[in-house]
Design a protein around this motif. Structure first.
Motif, PDB file in Angstrom:
ATOM      1  N   GLN A   1     -31.917-113.352  37.299  1.00  0.00           N
ATOM      2  CA  GLN A   1     -32.648-114.538  36.870  1.00  0.00           C
ATOM      3  C   GLN A   1     -33.878-114.744  37.744  1.00  0.00           C
ATOM      4  O   GLN A   1     -34.122-113.991  38.685  1.00  0.00           O
TER       5      GLN A   1
ATOM      6  N   VAL B   1     -37.929-118.678  32.390  1.00  0.00           N
ATOM      7  CA  VAL B   1     -37.917-117.292  31.936  1.00  0.00           C
ATOM      8  C   VAL B   1     -38.536-116.431  33.023  1.00  0.00           C
ATOM      9  O   VAL B   1     -39.461-116.854  33.716  1.00  0.00           O
TER      10      VAL B   1
ATOM     11  N   THR C   1     -32.297-116.023  31.176  1.00  0.00           N
ATOM     12  CA  THR C   1     -33.096-117.254  31.203  1.00  0.00           C
ATOM     13  C   THR C   1     -32.223-118.405  31.661  1.00  0.00           C
ATOM     14  O   THR C   1     -31.102-118.589  31.169  1.00  0.00           O
TER      15      THR C   1
ATOM     16  N   HIS D   1     -37.033-124.344  30.204  1.00  0.00           N
ATOM     17  CA  HIS D   1     -36.547-122.963  30.194  1.00  0.00           C
ATOM     18  C   HIS D   1     -37.241-122.213  31.322  1.00  0.00           C
ATOM     19  O   HIS D   1     -38.476-122.247  31.424  1.00  0.00           O
TER      20      HIS D   1
END
Length: 319
Positions: free
Chosen positions: A134, A297, A302, A295
């Motif tokens: 991540q 990303v 995500t 979010h």
């Protein structure tokens, strides 16, 4: 015959040197019965008898964590008044006893640090591998900070507190911080981490489906990287929402939908992330106003932040 006088029972509970030493130690930090016995150089059964008297008087609370029993001070207002009295009344000999006990706490802290290091070393590889999938943890933490805003947080509850990182970051902005985790080993890691960071918090063993707290006991509740372990996420969210006061906020931080099946097989993830509409639907079913916050990303996974706000009570239906 004299009338029963509960106040006299309270002072009777205090009328013992060992019990005063126990209270002074718990003023510093939560301790297990075994740790108290170590510092006081007394047997566990003897310490347990003193603890029972203090518990019956409302001066101490007990919490079971696996095979351990942890102790903390009881009613906050009673403890505050008691220590105001002892600070004024204690003389040199009492100060020397309390100081010696405090010095012996260093051995307890060292034992905790070593046990936490062993546990962390055994699991660090797995945690590091998941984090590598991540965006950087610093970005996630910055997003959480943005979502919480800059105002004081009031009463903070961190469900699945793990190493206590969320409380380390945000505990100072709260009036009270409570960390809850099912794992007694993780709670011991968190105690060491928060002690080193000088952040006061109450850590409790509990299940996300049956939290050991009353309705309306929190202003902010966090579910940080916890929901993917839930076989019934809707029930976990409903239980977390139960804790909120009107105007309170539940913040969920977890993975968006993904296909990394090895996380289910190897790391016991019950859910491979979540769709926005599913989480928002669960929040609204729990009586909260649900929304997608952000979010994040940038990695193979995500990270998403969702919020559920409990509407403040409207001014009594306007006349």
């Amino acid at each position: 015959m004299s009338q029963p006088l509960p106040l006299a029972d309270l002072f009777q509970a205090l009328a013992d040197p060992t019990r005063l030493r126990i209270l002074a130690l718990l003023r510093t930090m939560e301790l297990s019965v075994g740790e108290l016995a170590q510092v006081l150089a007394q047997s566990q059964p003897r310490v347990s008898r003193h603890i029972k008297i203090l518990t019956d008087a409302g001066l101490v609370e007990r919490r079971k964590e696996g095979s351990w029993v942890f102790l903390t001070l009881g009613r906050a207002e009673l403890a505050t008044a008691l220590f105001a009295l002892t600070d004024v009344a204690e003389e040199d000999s009492s100060k020397r006893v309390f100081a010696a006990d405090s010095a012996r706490l260093s051995a307890v802290r060292q034992d905790r640090t070593e046990a936490a290091a062993r546990y962390f070393a055994a699991h660090a590889g797995v945690w590091d591998e998941i984090r590598s999938l991540q965006v950087a943890e610093s970005e996630v933490e910055a997003a959480i900070s943005r979502a919480l805003g800059g105002d004081p947080l009031g009463r903070l509850v961190d469900i699945g507190t793990g190493t206590g990182r969320m409380i380390e970051l945000f505990g100072r902005r709260s009036t009270d911080a409570v960390g809850i985790d099912k794992s007694s080993e993780m709670l011991r890691v968190a105690r060491v981490k928060l002690e080193a960071a000088d952040v006061r918090a109450s850590l409790r063993q509990g299940d996300m489906y049956a939290l050991p707290l009353e309705d309306g006991s929190a202003d902010v509740v966090l579910l940080h990287q916890v929901l993917h372990y839930a076989h019934n996420p809707a029930a976990a969210i409903t239980e977390a929402a139960r804790l909120l006061v009107p105007g309170g906020r539940l913040l969920i931080v977890d993975f968006a939908l993904h296909e990394r099946e090895e996380l289910r097989l190897r790391d016991a993830h019950a859910r491979l992330g979540f769709a926005d509409e599913a989480v928002v639907g669960w929040l609204e079913a729990a009586g909260l106003s649900g929304s997608v916050v952000e979010h994040l990303v940038g990695g193979e996974l995500t990270v998403t932040l969702w919020a559920g706000d409990k509407q403040a009570l409207r001014a009594r239906r306007a006349a």
